[in-house]
Design a protein around this motif. Structure first.
Motif, PDB file in Angstrom:
ATOM      1  N   ASP A 149       0.628  -1.139   0.527  1.00 50.72           N
ATOM      2  CA  ASP A 149       0.477  -0.003   0.424  1.00 50.72           C
ATOM      3  C   ASP A 149       0.990   1.172   0.093  1.00 50.72           C
ATOM      4  N   ASN A 199      -6.987  -1.310  -7.515  1.00 47.63           N
ATOM      5  CA  ASN A 199      -6.825  -1.287  -6.166  1.00 47.63           C
ATOM      6  C   ASN A 199      -7.664   0.058  -5.591  1.00 47.63           C
ATOM      7  N   ASP A 201      -6.913   2.771  -4.302  1.00 46.62           N
ATOM      8  CA  ASP A 201      -6.940   4.036  -3.870  1.00 46.62           C
ATOM      9  C   ASP A 201      -5.687   4.375  -4.444  1.00 46.62           C
TER      10      ASP A 201
END
Length: 344
Positions: A149, A199, A201
């Motif tokens: 991440d 993803n 994000d």
């Protein structure tokens, strides 16, 4: 510590509600952060399809603006010919086994890969047109999602096409319009849905690209010989819509989507003023100094492109509503100006 004048000017920000002392302290902190992080505005961009018509120009722009570029390719030798070290120092060329490392160290990814559609279609070619797009997009998304991440690329700009809308001589399409029901619409739907698996994000911008006009490639390179052979007339009926964009504008739009967080979701990559094919041919004839009177018959195009002739024999009127809302500055809004710039 000393600060160059340009750096102070770029970083000095007045903040409402702060006392003069607090403002000075805030400015000093901003300057220090800028001084310590020279990477502030530097992007590291991985690009698939970098050796294609749009990709080459995008890599040139990123490199000229001093960003780092990773060319994700299946043919290192081809990429090295197009981006020689002497002209593109610092560019990293990565074959598939190295894509993961390239993406992991990138701040953004541009996905332009896919077999050209302006070719003679057969059932095998149609399969490859679709699979080449889905396969690479799926791999890119899988690699982005596998990155931890805290270092994952922040943005994915993924190409798609105005073929998403199907074809029509009467309808007007923008980003809110539904998808069509022909082969290219099906390809675009799958292409887009694959990119959207990135993803949550990651900011995803899907650029539905029109017919790109530019020097030494793209649609014009295929159209001009036919145009000259048939004394410059329209292809087919001439009533079909032609949603075009100049190469400079599509490259600038992709660049803006990389750097501007407001660019997300679907954005049509077309000029504000689509034209009917007959008008395109009139303008092309004018710029080339040739008459535009004898239509290029359907059979001539089909002989060259087979079923792929539908790309130019049928069209759609697509407007860049989202790009205009975002304030994107089109360099070429009218096809006459675009053709003059390209062919003069």
């Amino acid at each position: 510590m000393t600060f160059g004048r340009n750096k102070i000017k770029a970083c000095e920000v007045k903040v409402d509600g702060l006392s003069p002392q607090d403002t000075i302290a805030r400015r000093f902190r901003v300057w220090c952060a800028s001084d310590q992080s020279s990477k502030g505005n530097k992007m590291i961009i991985s690009v698939t399809g970098a050796t294609g018509f749009i990709g080459r120009r995008l890599v040139q722009k990123l490199h000229a603006e001093n960003h780092s570029v990773h060319v994700l390719t299946r043919s290192k030798s081809k990429a090295e010919l197009i981006f020689p070290v002497k002209d593109f120092p610092g560019i990293k060329i990565a074959e598939e086994p190295e894509w993961k490392d390239s993406i992991q160290s990138s701040t953004g990814v541009v996905n332009l890969a896919g077999m050209p559609i302006s070719t003679r279609w057969s059932s095998e070619i149609k399969k490859e047109i679709k699979q080449s797009r889905i396969r690479v997009t799926s791999k890119v998304v899988e690699l982005i999602n596998s990155v931890p991440d805290d270092i994952r690329p922040k943005v994915l700009v993924s190409a798609t096409a105005v073929g998403y809308y199907g074809t029509s001589e009467t309808q007007v399409f923008d980003e809110q319009s539904p998808s069509g029901n022909d082969y290219l619409a099906e390809v675009c739907r799958e292409w887009e849905s694959t990119a959207l698996r990135a993803n949550g994000d990651v900011r995803v911008a899907l650029i539905r690209i029109g017919v790109v006009l530019g020097k030494d490639g793209g649609a014009l390179a295929k159209m001009i010989p036919l145009f000259k052979m048939f004394a410059g007339g329209p292809l087919g009926s001439g009533k079909q819509w032609f949603s075009w964009i100049h190469l400079d504008d599509i490259v600038n739009l992709i660049y803006e989507a990389l750097s501007n967080p407001s660019y997300k979701g679907v954005i049509n990559g077309t000029a504000p003023n689509p034209v009917r094919f007959s008008e395109l041919c009139d303008q092309l004839g004018y710029v080339l100094g040739r008459p535009s009177w004898l239509p290029v018959p359907d059979f001539a195009l089909k002989a060259v492109l087979g079923e792929g002739a539908s790309v130019v024999l049928e069209g759609q009127r697509v407007l860049p509503t989202q790009a205009k809302k975002l304030g994107f500055p089109f360099k070429y809004s009218y096809v006459k100006d675009a053709l003059k710039a390209i062919l003069s």
